[in-house]
Every structure is written in structure tokens, then in C-alpha cells.
Write an enzyme that holds these catalytic residues in place. Structure first.
Site, PDB file in Angstrom:
ATOM      1  N   CYS A   2      51.243   2.622 -40.949  1.00 12.82           N
ATOM      2  CA  CYS A   2      51.697   1.829 -42.088  1.00 12.82           C
ATOM      3  C   CYS A   2      50.516   1.347 -42.918  1.00 12.82           C
ATOM      4  O   CYS A   2      49.431   1.111 -42.392  1.00 12.82           O
ATOM      5  CB  CYS A   2      52.467   0.613 -41.589  1.00 12.82           C
ATOM      6  SG  CYS A   2      53.816   1.046 -40.501  1.00 12.82           S
ATOM      7  N   ARG A  28      47.428   7.487 -45.719  1.00  8.58           N
ATOM      8  CA  ARG A  28      47.594   7.089 -44.323  1.00  8.58           C
ATOM      9  C   ARG A  28      48.827   7.740 -43.685  1.00  8.58           C
ATOM     10  O   ARG A  28      48.951   7.754 -42.472  1.00  8.58           O
ATOM     11  CB  ARG A  28      47.711   5.561 -44.220  1.00  8.58           C
ATOM     12  CG  ARG A  28      46.403   4.858 -44.543  1.00  8.58           C
ATOM     13  CD  ARG A  28      46.611   3.373 -44.683  1.00  8.58           C
ATOM     14  NE  ARG A  28      46.942   2.723 -43.433  1.00  8.58           N
ATOM     15  CZ  ARG A  28      46.053   2.172 -42.630  1.00  8.58           C
ATOM     16  NH1 ARG A  28      44.777   2.217 -42.930  1.00  8.58           N
ATOM     17  NH2 ARG A  28      46.424   1.593 -41.509  1.00  8.58           N
ATOM     18  N   TRP A  73      55.494   3.929 -41.598  1.00  4.72           N
ATOM     19  CA  TRP A  73      55.481   5.138 -40.766  1.00  4.72           C
ATOM     20  C   TRP A  73      56.384   4.771 -39.586  1.00  4.72           C
ATOM     21  O   TRP A  73      56.000   3.961 -38.738  1.00  4.72           O
ATOM     22  CB  TRP A  73      54.055   5.442 -40.324  1.00  4.72           C
ATOM     23  CG  TRP A  73      53.871   6.742 -39.633  1.00  4.72           C
ATOM     24  CD1 TRP A  73      53.741   7.971 -40.214  1.00  4.72           C
ATOM     25  CD2 TRP A  73      53.741   6.957 -38.227  1.00  4.72           C
ATOM     26  NE1 TRP A  73      53.545   8.930 -39.256  1.00  4.72           N
ATOM     27  CE2 TRP A  73      53.540   8.344 -38.023  1.00  4.72           C
ATOM     28  CE3 TRP A  73      53.781   6.117 -37.102  1.00  4.72           C
ATOM     29  CZ2 TRP A  73      53.381   8.904 -36.760  1.00  4.72           C
ATOM     30  CZ3 TRP A  73      53.616   6.677 -35.842  1.00  4.72           C
ATOM     31  CH2 TRP A  73      53.425   8.058 -35.692  1.00  4.72           C
ATOM     32  N   ASN A  99      52.279  -3.953 -39.683  1.00  6.58           N
ATOM     33  CA  ASN A  99      51.694  -2.705 -39.206  1.00  6.58           C
ATOM     34  C   ASN A  99      51.518  -2.888 -37.706  1.00  6.58           C
ATOM     35  O   ASN A  99      50.872  -3.847 -37.281  1.00  6.58           O
ATOM     36  CB  ASN A  99      50.329  -2.483 -39.892  1.00  6.58           C
ATOM     37  CG  ASN A  99      49.706  -1.155 -39.508  1.00  6.58           C
ATOM     38  OD1 ASN A  99      50.302  -0.371 -38.784  1.00  6.58           O
ATOM     39  ND2 ASN A  99      48.515  -0.904 -39.999  1.00  6.58           N
ATOM     40  N   GLY A 100      52.119  -2.015 -36.902  1.00  6.00           N
ATOM     41  CA  GLY A 100      52.003  -2.170 -35.451  1.00  6.00           C
ATOM     42  C   GLY A 100      53.377  -2.260 -34.817  1.00  6.00           C
ATOM     43  O   GLY A 100      54.371  -1.833 -35.411  1.00  6.00           O
ATOM     44  N   GLU A 468      39.763  22.849 -32.302  1.00  8.37           N
ATOM     45  CA  GLU A 468      39.817  22.103 -33.566  1.00  8.37           C
ATOM     46  C   GLU A 468      40.436  22.955 -34.682  1.00  8.37           C
ATOM     47  O   GLU A 468      41.201  22.462 -35.507  1.00  8.37           O
ATOM     48  CB  GLU A 468      38.394  21.645 -33.945  1.00  8.37           C
ATOM     49  CG  GLU A 468      38.224  21.111 -35.348  1.00  8.37           C
ATOM     50  CD  GLU A 468      39.104  19.919 -35.678  1.00  8.37           C
ATOM     51  OE1 GLU A 468      39.697  19.322 -34.757  1.00  8.37           O
ATOM     52  OE2 GLU A 468      39.234  19.609 -36.881  1.00  8.37           O
ATOM     53  N   LYS A 472      43.596  21.960 -37.117  1.00  5.79           N
ATOM     54  CA  LYS A 472      43.526  21.959 -38.587  1.00  5.79           C
ATOM     55  C   LYS A 472      44.654  22.797 -39.172  1.00  5.79           C
ATOM     56  O   LYS A 472      45.332  22.392 -40.105  1.00  5.79           O
ATOM     57  CB  LYS A 472      42.165  22.507 -38.993  1.00  5.79           C
ATOM     58  CG  LYS A 472      41.322  21.887 -39.974  1.00  5.79           C
ATOM     59  CD  LYS A 472      40.946  20.441 -40.002  1.00  5.79           C
ATOM     60  CE  LYS A 472      41.661  19.438 -39.218  1.00  5.79           C
ATOM     61  NZ  LYS A 472      40.935  18.370 -38.629  1.00  5.79           N
ATOM     62  N   GLU A 475      48.262  21.227 -38.473  1.00  4.80           N
ATOM     63  CA  GLU A 475      48.656  19.981 -39.138  1.00  4.80           C
ATOM     64  C   GLU A 475      48.895  20.139 -40.630  1.00  4.80           C
ATOM     65  O   GLU A 475      49.728  19.441 -41.192  1.00  4.80           O
ATOM     66  CB  GLU A 475      47.677  18.843 -38.842  1.00  4.80           C
ATOM     67  CG  GLU A 475      46.321  18.991 -39.461  1.00  4.80           C
ATOM     68  CD  GLU A 475      45.377  17.838 -39.102  1.00  4.80           C
ATOM     69  OE1 GLU A 475      45.846  16.713 -38.946  1.00  4.80           O
ATOM     70  OE2 GLU A 475      44.167  18.093 -38.984  1.00  4.80           O
ATOM     71  N   HIS A 491      43.920  35.590 -18.770  1.00  5.45           N
ATOM     72  CA  HIS A 491      44.624  34.854 -17.716  1.00  5.45           C
ATOM     73  C   HIS A 491      45.979  34.356 -18.205  1.00  5.45           C
ATOM     74  O   HIS A 491      46.570  33.480 -17.588  1.00  5.45           O
ATOM     75  CB  HIS A 491      43.732  33.702 -17.223  1.00  5.45           C
ATOM     76  CG  HIS A 491      42.413  34.175 -16.727  1.00  5.45           C
ATOM     77  ND1 HIS A 491      42.272  34.847 -15.523  1.00  5.45           N
ATOM     78  CD2 HIS A 491      41.179  34.144 -17.276  1.00  5.45           C
ATOM     79  CE1 HIS A 491      41.001  35.177 -15.365  1.00  5.45           C
ATOM     80  NE2 HIS A 491      40.314  34.769 -16.410  1.00  5.45           N
ATOM     81  N   LYS A 585      46.930   8.777 -40.985  1.00  5.72           N
ATOM     82  CA  LYS A 585      45.475   8.871 -40.996  1.00  5.72           C
ATOM     83  C   LYS A 585      44.845   8.022 -39.908  1.00  5.72           C
ATOM     84  O   LYS A 585      43.884   8.412 -39.268  1.00  5.72           O
ATOM     85  CB  LYS A 585      44.951   8.449 -42.367  1.00  5.72           C
ATOM     86  CG  LYS A 585      43.441   8.570 -42.530  1.00  5.72           C
ATOM     87  CD  LYS A 585      43.009  10.026 -42.456  1.00  5.72           C
ATOM     88  CE  LYS A 585      41.509  10.217 -42.496  1.00  5.72           C
ATOM     89  NZ  LYS A 585      41.141  11.555 -41.995  1.00  5.72           N
TER      90      LYS A 585
HETATM   91  C1  F6R Z   1      43.134  15.616 -37.263  1.00  9.76           C
HETATM   92  C2  F6R Z   1      42.814  14.197 -37.248  1.00  9.76           C
HETATM   93  C3  F6R Z   1      43.127  13.411 -36.036  1.00  9.76           C
HETATM   94  C4  F6R Z   1      42.068  12.325 -35.813  1.00  9.76           C
HETATM   95  C5  F6R Z   1      42.499  11.414 -34.657  1.00  9.76           C
HETATM   96  C6  F6R Z   1      41.430  10.376 -34.364  1.00  9.76           C
HETATM   97  O1  F6R Z   1      42.676  16.225 -38.426  1.00  9.76           O
HETATM   98  O2  F6R Z   1      42.333  13.652 -38.219  1.00  9.76           O
HETATM   99  O3  F6R Z   1      43.260  14.217 -34.917  1.00  9.76           O
HETATM  100  O4  F6R Z   1      40.852  12.942 -35.526  1.00  9.76           O
HETATM  101  O5  F6R Z   1      43.682  10.773 -34.997  1.00  9.76           O
HETATM  102  O6  F6R Z   1      41.191   9.572 -35.467  1.00  9.76           O
HETATM  103  P1  F6R Z   1      39.871   8.738 -35.605  1.00  9.76           P
HETATM  104  O7  F6R Z   1      38.740   9.695 -35.749  1.00  9.76           O
HETATM  105  O8  F6R Z   1      40.084   7.908 -36.824  1.00  9.76           O
HETATM  106  O9  F6R Z   1      39.728   7.927 -34.355  1.00  9.76           O
END
Ligand code: F6R
Length: 590
Positions: A2, A28, A73, A99-100, A468, A472, A475, A491, A585
């Protein structure tokens, strides 16, 4: 998660300002929104599901000097207008955003219902205005009633509240970030600085267990539990407004990918003495643990290889969300390295708490200045990437890896060599990320955009980059992508390969090159369409994306073309890469 923005002060366009500021928090991730502003006709509230970007801020033009807004959110209760914030008390006068999560909301709601309160949403948030209303029956002072209500909440939250009969903004925090923006004639309270960066870069941070009350002229911080006043420093943040804009790019994601031309060099600009001290601390520690979530976790995994290959030193990686089980290995001589872009990730904070409870020291590697993780750690290194607005992390990842690589070099007293390696890498990335290069990757995206599955393989430090890469692509493009250690293919995963299945091989000129090429050949033999990301061409590649040969920094450059590919896959498939569905975010809930 949020997003929250509140304003009180001498400005008379608080409603418009709240909407505009909320638009700056869109990155976010959210599913509904709401705005409340106090006008001469009372408090006006508008809320809806969908995007705030479609809302015309002119709708909130009535003169107002007190307003707040929220992007939700969904956690408790579906995505509906009723569940969107703000929520109000029975008399409609107490207005709250959260938020929370209020974990004990069911018990509180039952109790309030027996006292005659009526609820219209299925959220946890709605108990807050009703509980404040209940408290005001015996404590008519609004701010004091908010404090009393907070004493009854369990969970992690950031709350902002206002009352139709007062000119106060009241906020409280336990677990979810809230930051005050200070102007000459007013105050902002927001979940993240980009909300008010347009107006001020002077901030004051609320710590956990604190609340704040302001009427726009003055501000009072206090301890929620004791009511004692707290003094706060004003801090200047260095992020600029232009860094928080898209500029010439269609999306923040592409802008941030391109910024890696400069951001890696900024990450390398660290205080030498501090890095050496940290390197000594890692040597001295009896057990060093690297934790992070998602993309940050992949930087930690890559660092395991950096420390092993460069410094011959064993460190332990764990996803922060799994760290609870590691408490048995922690002692006062242990060291935790917490890596986070936002500096607010709940699981990473939890891992820090566990380490601290065992007396261990914590080093944080963060991007967001003044974030909770940065402030709660014993030592903090900033990666200096500037604001990262796209939900998908790109420049923060390479900044995190650059700092970790630098520390690995410092551990063998070769900090200058590490710095040179990284600066050369930054220069090579600058050359690499030219328009012809990204156009070429766009053609590959075009070719594979209809594929339902995509696999990525890597070995050594390219293994975490394969994982990773999958994150990417998943998402932002919603294509099913999976990353594997090349050697693991036979395997099990190789059964998934069919004629034409796109497979990306991340290759370096390193000791595992022959092995990963063999793995690519195995994939090709089963019909895989092989995209090689490598410094040198190989016959097995159906398409070759060339990357510079940068030795120990290879993982940093190899991930960048995948970021570009993920971006174009998203755009070609009609998805918004900046705001992927279901994601946020800053993940401030566990
Ligand atoms: C993926 C992404 C997330 C963050 C994860 C940790 O692209 O951005 O996987 O890496 O939520 O977030 P931070 O780095 O803010 O602790």
C-alpha cells in the site's frame, strides 16, 4: 504494498496534491485507491478499484489544506470499492488509511460490534476508525485517542488518521515505514519519499513504536507506549526529482536498465576505510550469513561465489524468509549481511531481528536512504542506484552485486583491483547498452514472444543469474520461465524441452565455460532454441547476445541483456512492465 500520502499545511490544494502524490506511488503496486480531503463542506472521500492514473486531480479542486490518500494492495478482503481505503468511523468523522496488517482485527471487530459499531468492509483496517471513535468516548483528544487505540493493535502497521472536526494529521508506525516530509509551511506523511520529493527533500523518519501529530505549523513525535516526546533530526535526502521521472523512456523499467551505465560506477564509490573494516569483520566473524528476498536474494547467492572464488572465504546464503531456522547457528560472533533495495522488506527485517537477538552484528547493503533496514543495521553501505520505481528490480541488483564484489576483493587486500574491475565493467556496459544492442534483443523478444515456456541455465555465479533471469521474465511478461544450474538439467528438467523451446545459456570465459556449453548442447539436441549470452560466439547458439568479457564481474553484465529481453517480452505481449499484476515494490508483510 500500500502507498500512503498525507498533507497538512498552508497549501490550499491539498486534494489535488494528494492525488498527484499518490500517482507517484503507483510503482509500489496496488489494486484500488482512495482520497480524503477536508473542505469547508466537510471531509470529501472518493475511492474506487483500478488505477489512480485515470483519475483527474481536478476533481479534488475544492480548497483544502488537509488531505490524505492511499493505494491498496489487498490482503484482508477482496478488491472492492468498499474495501478500498480510507475507512471511516460510524459518525463518518474519523478517517483512516493503513499500510500493513492489524492481526487481532477479528477480536477487535467482534468487541466493537457488541458496542454497536457497524462495519461495511471486510478489511482489518476498518476496526481502526471505530476503535478510535470508541476511545474518544472517554478520551476526547483525537491524537490521544489514536495513541490509545494503537496500544491495542497487534501486527505491523503504518496508520495515518484525520478527524473532520480537527486540523490534525496523526500517524503511527509499528513495522511499516512512514516518513515525514518537511516544508516551510506544512508537513507530508508518506510511505515512501517519491510521494513528496517534488515538494521537499527534507525528511524526518518515524521509528517503530512512534507516532506523530502535526497541524502544519509544528510537529510532535512521541513514543506510542509511554507517550514521551521524541526529538527528531531533519535529514536531507540526495535522490533528485528527475531521477524519479521516466524522462525520454516509455517505462521506468527500461530507464532503470539503461541507468546501469552509471549506477554501477556509483556503487563502487565507497569509503575505503569502511569497506576494509567490513572485510576484516567478515574475516573475524564466526559464521557470515547473507540474506535477502527475491532479486536481492540472488545478489546474495552470487556473492557466495564472489567470496569463494575471489577471497576463498565461505559465507552462507539463505532466503530471508527461511532464516528463522538458522537461529541455531548464530552467536554474538556471527555476522549477518542483509541486502535490500527498499530497506523495508519484512522478511529481511525479521532476519535482522533474529540475528540481533543472538547478539550478532548486522551489515546492511541497501538502496533506499534512511530506510528501516539502513537505520537498524550496525553498519550500512548504500549502493547509490537512485530511486528504483519499476517493480522489477534491475539497477539495484547490479549495484548490490558490485558492492559485494568489492568487499570480496577487500578481503584479500585487493580493493583497488576490485574497484578497477568494476569501473571497467561499468564502462563496458556503457558501450554495450547502445540502441543497436537493445534493438537486436527486441528482435529476439519478437521471435520468442508466443512461447509459453522459457528456460535459463547458468553455472557458477551465472547460476543465481539464471534464477534471477527467470524472476525477471516471469514478473513482467507472465511467461513461464525457470532457471536451472546447467548441470542439473539431466536430473529432471530436460524432460520439459521440446522442439523450439527457447533456452537461454548464460556463459562466461571462466572455469565452467566448457560445462555450460555442454549443457547447452544437451538442450539443443532435444530441440531447444538456444540463445547464448556470452563474450564469445559458439556454434551451439542459435542467437548470440554478445557481452563484454569482464572476468569476475561476468554475472553483472550477463544479467543485463536478460533484463532488456524481459522488458521487450512484456511490451510485445501487451503487459505494463512497470506495474506487474499481484506484485508490490516494497513487501512490508511477511
Ligand atoms: C523482483 C523484485 C523483488 C525484490 C524483493 C526484495 O524484481 O524486485 O524480488 O527483490 O521483493 O525487495 P528489496 O530488495 O526491496 O528487499
Amino acid at each position: 504494498m500500500c502507498g500512503i500520502i498525507g498533507y497538512v499545511g498552508k497549501r490550499t490544494d491539498a486534494g489535488v496534491l494528494a492525488v498527484q502524490s499518490l500517482k507517484r506511488l503507483e510503482y509500489r503496486g496496488y489494486d484500488s485507491w482512495g482520497v480524503a480531503c477536508k473542505t469547508k463542506d466537510g471531509v470529501i472521500i472518493r475511492k474506487d478499484i483500478g488505477k489512480i492514473s485515470t483519475v483527474d486531480s481536478a476533481d479534488f479542486q475544492q480548497p483544502s489544506s488537509l488531505a490524505m490518500a492511499h493505494t491498496r494492495w489487498a490482503t484482508h478482503g477482496g478488491v472492492t470499492t468498499e474495501n478500498a481505503h480510507p475507512h471511516v468511523s460510524c459518525d463518518g468523522k474519523i478517517v483512516v488509511v493503513l499500510n500493513g496488517i492489524i492481526e487481532n482485527y477479528e477480536a477487535l471487530r467482534d468487541e466493537l460490534k457488541t458496542k454497536g459499531h457497524e462495519f461495511v468492509s471486510s478489511t482489518d483496517t476498518e476496526v481502526i476508525p471505530h476503535l478510535i471513535e470508541e476511545e474518544m468516548k472517554t478520551e476526547p483528544d483525537f491524537a490521544a485517542a489514536v495513541r490509545r487505540a494503537c496500544l491495542r493493535f497487534e501486527g505491523r502497521y503504518g496508520i495515518v488518521a484525520m478527524h473532520a472536526d480537527s486540523f490534525l494529521l496523526v500517524a503511527a508506525r509499528t513495522g511499516s515505514p512512514l516518513i515525514v516530509g518537511v516544508e516551510k509551511d506544512g508537513y507530508f506523511i508518506a510511505s515512501d519519499t517519491p510521494a513528496f520529493l517534488e515538494y521537499t527533500s527534507t525528511v524526518q523518519y518515524l521509528d517503530d513504536g512512534e507516532m506523530v501529530v502535526t497541524d502544519g505549523n509544528s510537529i510532535l513525535f512521541s513514543d506510542i507506549a509511554t507517550g514521551e516526546e521524541r526529538t527528531k533530526r531533519e535529514i536531507e535526502i540526495t535522490w533528485s526529482v528527475t531521477e524519479a521521472h521516466k524522462g525520454e523512456y516509455d517505462h521506468f523499467m527500461l530507464k532503470e536498465i539503461m541507468e546501469q551505465k552509471q549506477s554501477i560506477a556509483r556503487a563502487v564509490d565507497q569509503d575505503e576505510d569502511q569497506i576494509q573494516t567490513l572485510a576484516r569483520a567478515i574475516h573475524a566473524a564466526q559464521g557470515t550469513f547473507l540474506v535477502g528476498c527475491g532479486t536481492a536474494a540472488k545478489a546474495c547467492m552470487a556473492a557466495e561465489y564472489f567470496f569463494s572464488v575471489i577471497a576463498g572465504h565461505h559465507v552462507n546464503f539463505a532466503p530471508a524468509s527461511e532464516f528463522k531456522l538458522y537461529h541455531r547457528f548464530l552467536k554474538p560472533e556471527s555476522l549477518l549481511i542483509a541486502v535490500s533495495q527498499s530497506g523495508e522488506t519484512a522478511d529481511t527485517l525479521e532476519a535482522m531481528k533474529i540475528a540481533k537477538s543472538k547478539g550478532a552484528k548486522v551489515l546492511a547493503i541497501v538502496n533506499a536512504e534512511g530506510s528501516t533496514i539502513a537505520r537498524e543495521a550496525d553498519f550500512t553501505l548504500h549502493i547509490k542506484a537512485g530511486p528504483e520505481r519499476a517493480v522489477a528490480s534491475t539497477k539495484a541488483l547490479t549495484g548490490q552485486m558490485a558492492v559485494l564484489l568489492l568487499i570480496a576483493y577487500a578481503m584479500i587486500d585487493k580493493l583497488p583491483k576490485g574497484r578497477t574491475r568494476l569501473l571497467e565493467t561499468a564502462a563496458a556496459i556503457n558501450d554495450m547498452l547502445n540502441p543497436r544492442y537493445t534493438e537486436f534483443i527486441e528482435t529476439i523478444a519478437e521471435r520468442i514472444q508466443e512461447s509459453s515456456d522459457l528456460y535459463i541455465i547458468g553455472k557458477g555465479w551465472n547460476y543465481p543469474m539464471a534464477l534471477e533471469s527467470a524472476i525477471k521474465i516471469q514478473e513482467v511478461s507472465y511467461v513461464h520461465a525457470e532457471g536451472f544450474a546447467g548441470g542439473e538439467l539431466k536430473h529432471g528438467p530436460i524432460a520439459l524441452i521440446e522442439k523450439g523451446t527457447p533456452c537461454i545459456a548464460l556463459v562466461g570465459n571462466d572455469e565452467v565455460r566448457t560445462d555450460i556449453i555442454s549443457n547447452a548442447i544437451e538442450l539443443k539436441a532435444r530441440g531447444g532454441f538456444i540463445v547464448g549470452i556470452a563474450p564469445e560466439r559458439h556454434a551451439v547458439f542459435d542467437e548470440w547476445i554478445r557481452v563484454p568479457d569482464v572476468d569476475t564481474a561476468q554475472a553483472i553484465v550477463n544479467i543485463i541483456p536478460v533484463q532488456v529481453l524481459a522488458y521487450f517480452l512484456a511490451v510485445k505481449r501487451g503487459k505494463d512492465p512497470d506495474m506487474p499484476r499481484n506484485l508490490a515494490k516494497s513487501v512490508t508483510v511477511k
